[in-house]
Design a protein around this motif. Structure first.
Motif, PDB file in Angstrom:
ATOM      1  N   SER A 136      10.484  -2.651  36.752  1.00  0.00           N
ATOM      2  CA  SER A 136      11.469  -3.733  36.846  1.00  0.00           C
ATOM      3  C   SER A 136      11.266  -4.701  35.675  1.00  0.00           C
ATOM      4  CB  SER A 136      11.343  -4.474  38.182  1.00  0.00           C
ATOM      5  OG  SER A 136      10.090  -5.117  38.309  1.00  0.00           O
ATOM      6  N   LYS A 174      10.075 -16.411  41.112  1.00  0.00           N
ATOM      7  CA  LYS A 174       9.571 -15.264  41.859  1.00  0.00           C
ATOM      8  C   LYS A 174      10.675 -14.624  42.691  1.00  0.00           C
ATOM      9  CE  LYS A 174       6.106 -13.903  45.286  1.00  0.00           C
ATOM     10  NZ  LYS A 174       5.032 -14.376  46.199  1.00  0.00           N
ATOM     11  N   ALA A 175      11.469 -15.447  43.355  1.00  0.00           N
ATOM     12  CA  ALA A 175      12.547 -14.932  44.199  1.00  0.00           C
ATOM     13  C   ALA A 175      13.577 -14.170  43.366  1.00  0.00           C
ATOM     14  CB  ALA A 175      13.220 -16.084  44.939  1.00  0.00           C
ATOM     15  N   LYS A 190      13.093 -12.537  40.546  1.00  0.00           N
ATOM     16  CA  LYS A 190      12.537 -11.272  40.073  1.00  0.00           C
ATOM     17  C   LYS A 190      12.338 -10.269  41.207  1.00  0.00           C
ATOM     18  CE  LYS A 190      10.247 -13.420  36.122  1.00  0.00           C
ATOM     19  NZ  LYS A 190       8.951 -13.796  35.491  1.00  0.00           N
ATOM     20  N   GLU A 191      12.172 -10.763  42.413  1.00  0.00           N
ATOM     21  CA  GLU A 191      11.945  -9.867  43.544  1.00  0.00           C
ATOM     22  C   GLU A 191      13.153  -8.981  43.838  1.00  0.00           C
ATOM     23  OE1 GLU A 191      10.648 -12.349  46.737  1.00  0.00           O
ATOM     24  OE2 GLU A 191       8.524 -12.167  46.175  1.00  0.00           O
ATOM     25  N   THR A 192      14.339  -9.438  43.487  1.00  0.00           N
ATOM     26  CA  THR A 192      15.528  -8.612  43.700  1.00  0.00           C
ATOM     27  C   THR A 192      15.430  -7.317  42.912  1.00  0.00           C
ATOM     28  OG1 THR A 192      16.944 -10.532  44.105  1.00  0.00           O
ATOM     29  CG2 THR A 192      18.043  -8.495  43.439  1.00  0.00           C
ATOM     30  N   SER A 226       6.812  -3.283  39.973  1.00  0.00           N
ATOM     31  CA  SER A 226       6.751  -4.459  39.108  1.00  0.00           C
ATOM     32  C   SER A 226       6.755  -4.076  37.639  1.00  0.00           C
ATOM     33  CB  SER A 226       5.506  -5.284  39.426  1.00  0.00           C
ATOM     34  OG  SER A 226       4.332  -4.512  39.240  1.00  0.00           O
ATOM     35  N   GLU A 278      12.679  -5.998  41.681  1.00  0.00           N
ATOM     36  CA  GLU A 278      11.539  -5.228  42.170  1.00  0.00           C
ATOM     37  C   GLU A 278      11.897  -4.478  43.454  1.00  0.00           C
ATOM     38  OE1 GLU A 278       7.758  -7.055  42.384  1.00  0.00           O
ATOM     39  OE2 GLU A 278       7.866  -7.938  40.383  1.00  0.00           O
ATOM     40  N   HIS A 279      12.689  -5.095  44.295  1.00  0.00           N
ATOM     41  CA  HIS A 279      13.152  -4.414  45.512  1.00  0.00           C
ATOM     42  C   HIS A 279      13.979  -3.191  45.138  1.00  0.00           C
ATOM     43  CE1 HIS A 279      14.898  -3.684  49.450  1.00  0.00           C
ATOM     44  NE2 HIS A 279      16.093  -3.749  48.904  1.00  0.00           N
TER      45      HIS A 279
END
Length: 206
Positions: free
Chosen positions: A157, A128-129, A131-133, A154, A135-136
């Motif tokens: 990305s 999750k961490a 993929k969050e980059t 989401s 998405e940010h």
């Protein structure tokens, strides 16, 4: 530089991860047993069970560590690409290709082993961490678009990840009989540019 793999006193768990990486790279994620991993690490099979209940748990730990490396690379790539949105996304694409080439064992464990990212809470959190980059980056890139016309971060990305993965699988890993018409980096960067322009997320003259 390839790390020396084998058992080091007091670091049995990591020695087994390193052994698994070597076996995944040479035999694939289903081509070895836990006993082989123990032998490669230089320990008895019984020692493996101090840390892992089975091969899938060992591969899950390899994948978790891979997602941590992957996430750090993506964060660094995005930061170095700013202030241009296109440059940032191109940088993350190059980071994806670099990761697949430099960390083939981790890459296979993450994306080709059949191990669910939800197998352990630690693996799920690392995935999750990472993929969050992206998405940010997507949120930052699209925040100027009116909310009712803005694609979910989401979603696009995920499209960029899929595009990156496709280029890696088809053209960057030496698939039998496949010859890349252009360098993989060029294919990915042009593809990302076309995709973002098509969504209206960057100006056509960027």
């Amino acid at each position: 530089m390839v790390k020396k793999r084998g058992y080091h006193h007091g670091n049995l768990k990591q020695a087994l991860v390193e052994a698994a990486l070597s076996l995944i790279e040479t035999k694939g994620p289903t081509g070895f047993t836990l006993s082989e991993a123990a032998k490669t690490a230089g320990v008895t099979p019984a020692a493996v069970y101090r840390h892992f209940e089975g091969r899938e748990d060992l591969i899950a730990e390899v994948a978790r560590q891979g997602y941590e490396i992957f996430g750090e690379l993506m964060e660094y790539a995005y930061a170095t690409g700013q202030p241009s949105a296109l440059a940032s996304f191109e940088a993350t694409g190059r980071a994806y290709l670099a990761f697949a080439r430099r960390h083939p064992g981790h890459y296979v464990a993450m994306f080709e082993s059949g191990i669910s990212v939800n197998r352990t809470p630690e693996l799920a959190a690392a995935a999750k961490a990472a993929k969050e980059t992206l998405e940010h980056a997507a949120r930052e890139l699209s925040k100027h678009i009116p909310a009712d016309k803005r694609p979910p971060a989401s979603m696009f990305s995920a499209h960029i990840l899929a595009l990156s993965h496709g280029v890696v699988e088809l053209f960057a890993r030496g698939a039998p009989g496949i010859i890349a018409p252009f360098p993989p980096e060029d294919l990915l960067e042009s593809g990302i540019g076309i995709y973002l322009r098509g969504l209206g997320l960057i100006e056509k003259d960027h």
